[in-house]
Design a protein around this motif. Sequence first.
Motif, short mmCIF file in Angstrom:
data_model
loop_
_atom_site.label_atom_id
_atom_site.label_comp_id
_atom_site.label_asym_id
_atom_site.label_seq_id
_atom_site.Cartn_x
_atom_site.Cartn_y
_atom_site.Cartn_z
N THR A 18 39.02 -0.83 -25.60
CA THR A 18 38.75 -2.13 -26.19
C THR A 18 37.37 -2.60 -25.74
O THR A 18 37.10 -2.67 -24.53
CB THR A 18 39.80 -3.17 -25.78
OG1 THR A 18 41.09 -2.70 -26.17
CG2 THR A 18 39.53 -4.51 -26.46
N VAL A 19 36.50 -2.88 -26.70
CA VAL A 19 35.16 -3.33 -26.42
C VAL A 19 35.05 -4.79 -26.84
O VAL A 19 35.28 -5.12 -28.00
CB VAL A 19 34.12 -2.48 -27.16
CG1 VAL A 19 32.70 -2.93 -26.78
CG2 VAL A 19 34.30 -1.00 -26.86
N GLN B 36 32.80 -4.54 -21.80
CA GLN B 36 31.92 -5.39 -22.61
C GLN B 36 31.01 -4.53 -23.48
O GLN B 36 30.70 -3.38 -23.14
CB GLN B 36 31.08 -6.29 -21.72
CG GLN B 36 31.86 -7.40 -21.05
CD GLN B 36 30.96 -8.37 -20.32
OE1 GLN B 36 29.87 -8.01 -19.88
NE2 GLN B 36 31.41 -9.61 -20.18
N ALA B 37 30.60 -5.09 -24.59
CA ALA B 37 29.65 -4.39 -25.46
C ALA B 37 28.41 -4.01 -24.66
O ALA B 37 27.91 -4.78 -23.84
CB ALA B 37 29.27 -5.28 -26.63
N GLY B 38 27.95 -2.79 -24.88
CA GLY B 38 26.82 -2.26 -24.13
C GLY B 38 27.22 -1.47 -22.90
O GLY B 38 26.38 -0.79 -22.30
N GLY B 39 28.47 -1.54 -22.53
CA GLY B 39 28.97 -0.85 -21.35
C GLY B 39 29.34 0.58 -21.63
O GLY B 39 29.14 1.10 -22.73
N SER B 40 29.93 1.22 -20.61
CA SER B 40 30.28 2.63 -20.68
C SER B 40 31.70 2.87 -20.18
O SER B 40 32.21 2.12 -19.34
CB SER B 40 29.31 3.46 -19.81
OG SER B 40 27.99 3.35 -20.27
N LEU B 41 32.28 3.93 -20.70
CA LEU B 41 33.56 4.43 -20.22
C LEU B 41 33.52 5.95 -20.31
O LEU B 41 32.82 6.51 -21.17
CB LEU B 41 34.73 3.93 -21.07
CG LEU B 41 35.25 2.50 -20.87
CD1 LEU B 41 36.30 2.18 -21.91
CD2 LEU B 41 35.78 2.30 -19.47
N LEU C 58 28.57 1.10 -25.73
CA LEU C 58 29.76 0.85 -26.54
C LEU C 58 29.58 -0.40 -27.39
O LEU C 58 28.98 -1.39 -26.97
CB LEU C 58 30.99 0.72 -25.65
CG LEU C 58 31.54 2.07 -25.17
CD1 LEU C 58 32.43 1.90 -23.95
CD2 LEU C 58 32.29 2.76 -26.29
N GLN C 59 30.13 -0.33 -28.59
CA GLN C 59 30.06 -1.42 -29.56
C GLN C 59 31.47 -1.89 -29.89
O GLN C 59 32.44 -1.15 -29.72
CB GLN C 59 29.36 -0.92 -30.83
CG GLN C 59 27.98 -0.36 -30.59
CD GLN C 59 27.43 0.39 -31.79
OE1 GLN C 59 28.11 0.55 -32.81
NE2 GLN C 59 26.19 0.84 -31.69
N PHE C 60 31.56 -3.10 -30.40
CA PHE C 60 32.86 -3.65 -30.77
C PHE C 60 33.58 -2.70 -31.72
O PHE C 60 34.80 -2.51 -31.63
CB PHE C 60 32.69 -5.02 -31.42
CG PHE C 60 33.97 -5.63 -31.90
CD1 PHE C 60 34.27 -5.64 -33.26
CD2 PHE C 60 34.87 -6.16 -31.02
CE1 PHE C 60 35.45 -6.18 -33.71
CE2 PHE C 60 36.07 -6.71 -31.46
CZ PHE C 60 36.35 -6.72 -32.82
N GLU C 61 32.81 -2.06 -32.60
CA GLU C 61 33.40 -1.17 -33.60
C GLU C 61 33.99 0.10 -33.00
O GLU C 61 34.68 0.85 -33.69
CB GLU C 61 32.34 -0.77 -34.63
CG GLU C 61 31.85 -1.92 -35.51
CD GLU C 61 30.93 -2.89 -34.78
OE1 GLU C 61 30.80 -4.04 -35.24
OE2 GLU C 61 30.33 -2.50 -33.74
N ASP C 62 33.73 0.37 -31.73
CA ASP C 62 34.31 1.53 -31.06
C ASP C 62 35.73 1.26 -30.55
O ASP C 62 36.39 2.18 -30.06
CB ASP C 62 33.44 1.95 -29.87
CG ASP C 62 32.06 2.42 -30.29
OD1 ASP C 62 31.07 2.04 -29.63
OD2 ASP C 62 31.96 3.16 -31.30
#
Length: 124
Positions: free
Chosen positions: A121-122, A13-18, A86-90
Amino acid sequence: QVQLVESGGGLVQAGGSLRLSCAASGRTFSSYAMGWFRQTPAKEREFVAGISRRGGRTYYADSVKGRFTISRDSAKNTAYLQMNSLQFEDTAVYYCAAVATAQTAIPLVGYDYWGQGTQVTVSS
């Protein structure tokens, strides 16, 4: 010859980390600067982050500066890309790459070896 294998991609999800990993074969890992790139169907492959041979220098694209961190562990022959906020654009396929360089160089182009890529995928 260097073989690179990425792992760690997925859906977040947006705002999360990987954290992405790039395992390199061979005994000369410290001879290569490492880079992370990403590509979407709508855009050409772009540089994301790079790290020098010994890890003393790093460089980031403006779009990820302050959110992503590149690192390397010579004992494990592995490079990492920690991605936070993380952002959708990532959303993209992320590739690691290696190039033999001078000690402190971080090339933005001209990498010789590439992994197969891992999908990030974000969701917004």
